[in-house]
Scaffold this motif. Structure first.
Motif, PDB file in Angstrom:
ATOM      1  N   LYS A 423     -65.767  30.229  -8.833  1.00 10.17           N
ATOM      2  CA  LYS A 423     -64.721  28.565  -9.251  1.00 10.17           C
ATOM      3  C   LYS A 423     -64.129  28.255 -10.631  1.00 10.17           C
ATOM      4  N   GLU A 424     -62.457  28.836 -10.078  1.00 16.69           N
ATOM      5  CA  GLU A 424     -61.946  29.165 -10.577  1.00 16.69           C
ATOM      6  C   GLU A 424     -60.982  28.620  -9.813  1.00 16.69           C
ATOM      7  N   ILE A 425     -60.630  28.154  -8.864  1.00 15.40           N
ATOM      8  CA  ILE A 425     -60.325  27.166  -7.342  1.00 15.40           C
ATOM      9  C   ILE A 425     -61.197  25.880  -7.847  1.00 15.40           C
ATOM     10  N   GLY A 426     -62.541  25.659  -7.898  1.00 15.58           N
ATOM     11  CA  GLY A 426     -63.298  24.621  -8.229  1.00 15.58           C
ATOM     12  C   GLY A 426     -62.642  23.515  -9.673  1.00 15.58           C
ATOM     13  N   VAL A 427     -62.246  24.160 -10.299  1.00 14.32           N
ATOM     14  CA  VAL A 427     -61.900  23.999 -11.334  1.00 14.32           C
ATOM     15  C   VAL A 427     -60.417  24.086 -11.428  1.00 14.32           C
ATOM     16  N   ALA A 428     -59.090  24.654 -10.978  1.00 14.35           N
ATOM     17  CA  ALA A 428     -57.984  24.759 -10.822  1.00 14.35           C
ATOM     18  C   ALA A 428     -57.168  24.058  -9.569  1.00 14.35           C
ATOM     19  N   GLY A 429     -58.173  23.549  -8.285  1.00 14.12           N
ATOM     20  CA  GLY A 429     -57.594  23.498  -7.204  1.00 14.12           C
ATOM     21  C   GLY A 429     -56.780  22.084  -6.688  1.00 14.12           C
ATOM     22  N   GLY A 430     -55.894  22.280  -6.735  1.00 16.74           N
ATOM     23  CA  GLY A 430     -54.746  21.366  -5.915  1.00 16.74           C
ATOM     24  C   GLY A 430     -54.472  21.312  -8.020  1.00 16.74           C
ATOM     25  N   VAL A 431     -54.644  22.083  -8.912  1.00 25.13           N
ATOM     26  CA  VAL A 431     -54.053  21.291  -9.823  1.00 25.13           C
ATOM     27  C   VAL A 431     -52.566  22.053  -9.873  1.00 25.13           C
ATOM     28  N   GLY A 432     -51.542  22.075 -10.716  1.00 24.99           N
ATOM     29  CA  GLY A 432     -50.131  22.267 -11.466  1.00 24.99           C
ATOM     30  C   GLY A 432     -48.771  22.173 -11.369  1.00 24.99           C
ATOM     31  N   THR A 433     -47.769  23.112 -11.085  1.00 19.01           N
ATOM     32  CA  THR A 433     -47.162  22.431 -11.568  1.00 19.01           C
ATOM     33  C   THR A 433     -46.173  22.385 -10.069  1.00 19.01           C
ATOM     34  N   ASN A 434     -45.255  20.882  -9.637  1.00 15.18           N
ATOM     35  CA  ASN A 434     -45.211  20.611  -8.529  1.00 15.18           C
ATOM     36  C   ASN A 434     -44.155  21.347  -8.541  1.00 15.18           C
ATOM     37  N   THR A 435     -43.433  22.177  -6.373  1.00 12.68           N
ATOM     38  CA  THR A 435     -43.151  22.990  -6.493  1.00 12.68           C
ATOM     39  C   THR A 435     -41.483  22.608  -6.582  1.00 12.68           C
ATOM     40  N   VAL A 436     -41.286  20.913  -5.850  1.00 15.37           N
ATOM     41  CA  VAL A 436     -40.693  20.412  -5.404  1.00 15.37           C
ATOM     42  C   VAL A 436     -40.149  19.241  -6.255  1.00 15.37           C
ATOM     43  N   SER A 437     -39.205  19.124  -6.311  1.00 21.32           N
ATOM     44  CA  SER A 437     -38.342  18.137  -7.578  1.00 21.32           C
ATOM     45  C   SER A 437     -37.280  17.136  -6.691  1.00 21.32           C
ATOM     46  N   VAL A 438     -37.142  16.088  -7.453  1.00 19.78           N
ATOM     47  CA  VAL A 438     -35.580  15.761  -6.820  1.00 19.78           C
ATOM     48  C   VAL A 438     -34.810  15.559  -8.768  1.00 19.78           C
ATOM     49  N   VAL A 439     -33.744  16.031  -8.142  1.00 25.06           N
ATOM     50  CA  VAL A 439     -32.702  16.172  -9.363  1.00 25.06           C
ATOM     51  C   VAL A 439     -32.208  14.862  -9.448  1.00 25.06           C
TER      52      VAL A 439
END
Length: 746
Positions: A423-439
């Motif tokens: 249930k948690e994976i279904g709700v939060a899958g693919g959502v979150g802070t991106n691990t790579v960002s352009v400075v």
């Protein structure tokens, strides 16, 4: 010039600053010593390197100049390259796949993650993705259009990989990515494309990871669900077969009181528990009744029993006293004694009966109560023993039941956990802070970063110097000559008695020797001093001066030593014993000289000429004979040297070179000492070693060697300087002559 003038000379003299040498002891056995090319070169130290660098400075400078020129040409011929740089920030992922398994950044895990990301940035797959995204395979300025599409994509990928760089910023999670290209705009666009495609690839990997996690959990949930249903069916079937019925307490958690693993979870266990409680109550009632009964018996009837049995007790006491009185006179089996004992026993029985009759009337009711409580206790005890047997039997049959129950509980826990995580994976899958960002995105550079003229010139200079130094070391290693006083000691195993510097002026040697403060004069003074310490009595009274080959400064050394010893006040006789190419020529009759003395019995004084140097006399060569070696091999030579030693303090013999001729070994055999002249940087070590061996084989005493034509900065190297025997030539073949003003004695 008068005919009594003598003009002698030797070739130029090369040397070092005057330097007295104290190592006068001969070392080693030359008869057994082996020689190898380059021996002594292994002692490579800073001073040796500096000496070689000074000697070969023009070679090193030339190599450096060529390398700098090549660097400049390469710089101007190289296409300018522009490098665009972008800065990325890498953060560890914050999404966990399993509960309580979130990865915390820092330590080894953080470093491993960053290293992995650096590898992904430099991967071929990312370069191929950039090539396809920018359609570089169709850009004719980037890839030639002659090949097919797949080949052009591979070429474009290879070009991107070769010009792309990943540079981590130490101590941080930042990383610089850069791309080099002849076009500044293209370099910036490709660098930004690398950053964008890397971010997109990371997002796709995260989405694929979440999708995989969901699929994995779905499969696991289906498997665990089937296992749970199967274990529950097995548990119920086993309970039915074994007639195991659990009370409501069995629904508790395993391992807790009253749970499935407890004996009280069954009906039999519950009954045993109840019967144990009832048995405890019955035991308490029986104990209380018994206590009341005993207390009543002992307290209320004691007085009545005592009053009722008092006469009988008194009578019994009298009989007991009579029995004891007669016992001192009669034995126990005497008839009167037996009668008295029977009467006493009868009274005891009567007293007991009287006491029982009195006590029984008062305790009848208490005794009945006590007996009823005891009967109830025995009944409950029997029931408890029966239930114990039943419960123990049930315990044996419940072992498998408990195993099945634990399997059911485990499957249920796994099923609930996987279902919750799904249930948690279904709700939060693919959502979150991106691990790579352009400075910092890449921008077109303002100028090329290479070719760098200054850097290339410095590199060329370094390469040239190193290459020139390497070539100098190689040539030094290959060019096997005697160069320094250390070579004289290490390679020839002879004492180094002096080092004569190279004559730099055009002035004649005789004129330069007159200047006693000149470097050459000082060097010969040092050589003279060293010779004075070669024997216990001073310098050898007869000294042969020879060399390995021609033009090493042998005759110049002979003249300088003769003059120096003459200045000390010694009478010195200089004998020109080079019967093939004499160095000292005179204007007098050539029929006078050593060659004539060897063929007749004239006194030596008849062939001695005075010179312009005080205390210095000369015996010239005389007519050049056709057979010099035969003349020198005659016993007459030894007699001439002995006669000369009787008239002069010192006899100095200027001999021919050693190699190729027998003259020098013959002369060294009749002289008390031999001085070997070695030209620095020209005399080959092998030739010098052979010369020393030949002289020693002739029985000569080599007092040491002198190094001539020595230069501080460089030594002249060359090949083909070996002495050519039997083609020594005549007087006219000498480049110069040493002139002495000669006057006939007497």
């Amino acid at each position: 010039m008068s005919k009594n003038d003598i003009e002698p000379i030797s070739g130029p003299i090369w040397p070092l600053a005057p330097q007295p040498q104290g190592d006068l002891a001969l070392a080693g056995d030359w008869g057994q010593r082996s020689y190898g090319i380059g021996s002594g070169f292994g002692d490579l130290n800073l001073s040796t390197i500096l000496r070689i660098a000074s000697e070969w400075r023009w070679l090193i400078l030339g190599a450096a100049a060529v390398a700098i020129a090549v660097a400049i040409v390469v710089t101007f011929l190289t296409t300018p390259q522009y490098r665009a740089t972008a800065v990325l920030e890498l953060n560890p992922p914050a999404v966990e796949i399993l509960e309580d398994s979130m990865t915390k950044s820092g330590g080894n895990n953080d470093q491993q993650y960053l290293s992995t990301q650096y590898g992904l940035l430099a991967s071929k797959s990312l370069a191929e993705r950039v090539a396809q995204e920018m359609n570089l395979a169709s850009n004719e300025s980037f890839v030639s259009a002659e090949a097919d599409r797949a080949t052009r994509v591979k070429i474009a990928t290879a070009i991107l990989s070769s010009n792309f760089e990943v540079s981590p910023v130490q101590g941080s999670r930042l990383v610089r990515i850069s791309y080099s290209s002849p076009s500044p705009d293209l370099a910036a666009r490709i660098t930004n494309s690398f950053a964008d495609n890397f971010i997109n690839a990371n997002l796709e990997r995260r989405y694929e990871a979440s999708s995989y996690a969901r699929q994995f959990l779905e499969r696991q949930i289906a498997t665990i669900k089937g296992d749970l249903e199967k274990s529950e069916r097995e548990l119920v079937a086993y309970a039915q077969r074994q007639s195991i019925i659990n009370t409501g307490a069995s629904q508790g958690q395993p391992g807790q009181g009253g749970g499935a693993g407890s004996d009280t979870a069954s009906i039999q266990g519950a009954s045993l528990l109840a019967m144990n409680q009832a048995l405890a109550v019955a035991q308490a009632r029986r104990i209380a009744a018994e206590q009341r009964y005993r207390q009543m018996s002992s307290a209320s009837t004691t007085a009545e029993i005592t009053a009722s049995t008092a006469p009988m007790r008194q009578w019994r006491a009298q009989l007991e006293a009579e029995y004891q009185n007669k016992l001192s006179s009669f034995k126990p089996d005497y008839p009167d004694m037996v009668r008295l004992r029977n009467q006493i026993e009868a009274l005891d029985q009567q007293i007991k009966r009287e006491a029982g009759t009195v006590a029984g009337g008062n305790n009848a009711s208490l005794l009945a109560e006590f007996q009823a409580a005891a009967a109830e206790e025995r009944s409950l005890q029997e029931r408890v023993e029966q239930l114990k047997s039943t419960v123990l039997n049930l315990r044996g049959r419940s072992i498998q039941y408990n195993i099945l129950q634990r399997e059911v509980d485990t499957n249920r826990s796994l099923y609930d956990a996987l279902l919750q995580r799904y249930k948690e994976i279904g709700v939060a899958g693919g959502v979150g802070t991106n691990t790579v960002s352009v400075v910092d995105p890449a921008e077109p550079p303002g100028g090329p970063y290479k070719p760098n003229l200054v850097l290339n010139v410095l590199i060329g200079l370094l390469v040239g110097v190193l290459g020139g130094m390497g070539a100098a070391l190689a040539l030094e290693f290959v060019n096997d000559t005697i160069k320094t006083p250390d070579d004289v000691r290490d390679k020839l195993r002879l004492p180094s008695l002096g080092v004569i510097p190279k004559k730099t002026s055009e002035e004649a040697l005789a004129d330069e020797l007159k200047e006693q403060t000149s470097p050459i004069s000082e060097a010969y003074f040092s050589l003279r001093t060293s010779l004075q310490f070669t024997t216990e009595t001073g310098a050898p009274k007869s000294l042969l001066i020879t060399s390995t080959r021609a033009a090493e400064g042998k005759s110049s050394t002979t003249l300088a030593l003769a003059q120096n010893f003459a200045r000390l006040g010694n009478s010195v006789l200089l004998i020109d014993a080079d019967l093939r190419k004499p160095a000292f020529v005179t204007g007098v009759d050539p029929n006078e000289g050593l060659s004539k003395l060897l063929t007749n019995s004239d006194p030596v004084q008849n062939h001695v000429l005075k010179t312009q140097v005080e205390n210095l006399s000369l015996v010239p060569c005389g007519p050049i004979p056709p057979n010099p070696a035969e003349l020198l091999a005659s016993p007459r030579l030894k007699a001439i040297i002995s006669e000369a030693m009787n008239h002069y303090d010192m006899v100095i013999v200027d001999g021919p070179p050693v190699l190729g001729l027998a003259d020098a070994p013959l002369l060294s055999g009749v002289c008390r000492g031999t001085l070997l002249v070695v030209e620095s940087g020209k005399t080959r070590t092998k030739a010098a070693v052979d010369a020393v061996n030949r002289l020693k084989a002739a029985g000569s005493h080599i007092v040491g060697a002198v190094l001539t034509k020595f230069r501080h900065q460089a030594h002249g190297y060359g090949y083909g300087y070996g002495y050519e025997p039997y083609k020594y030539g005549g007087i006219g073949s000498r480049e110069r002559e040493i002139k002495l003003v000669a006057q006939r004695e007497g």
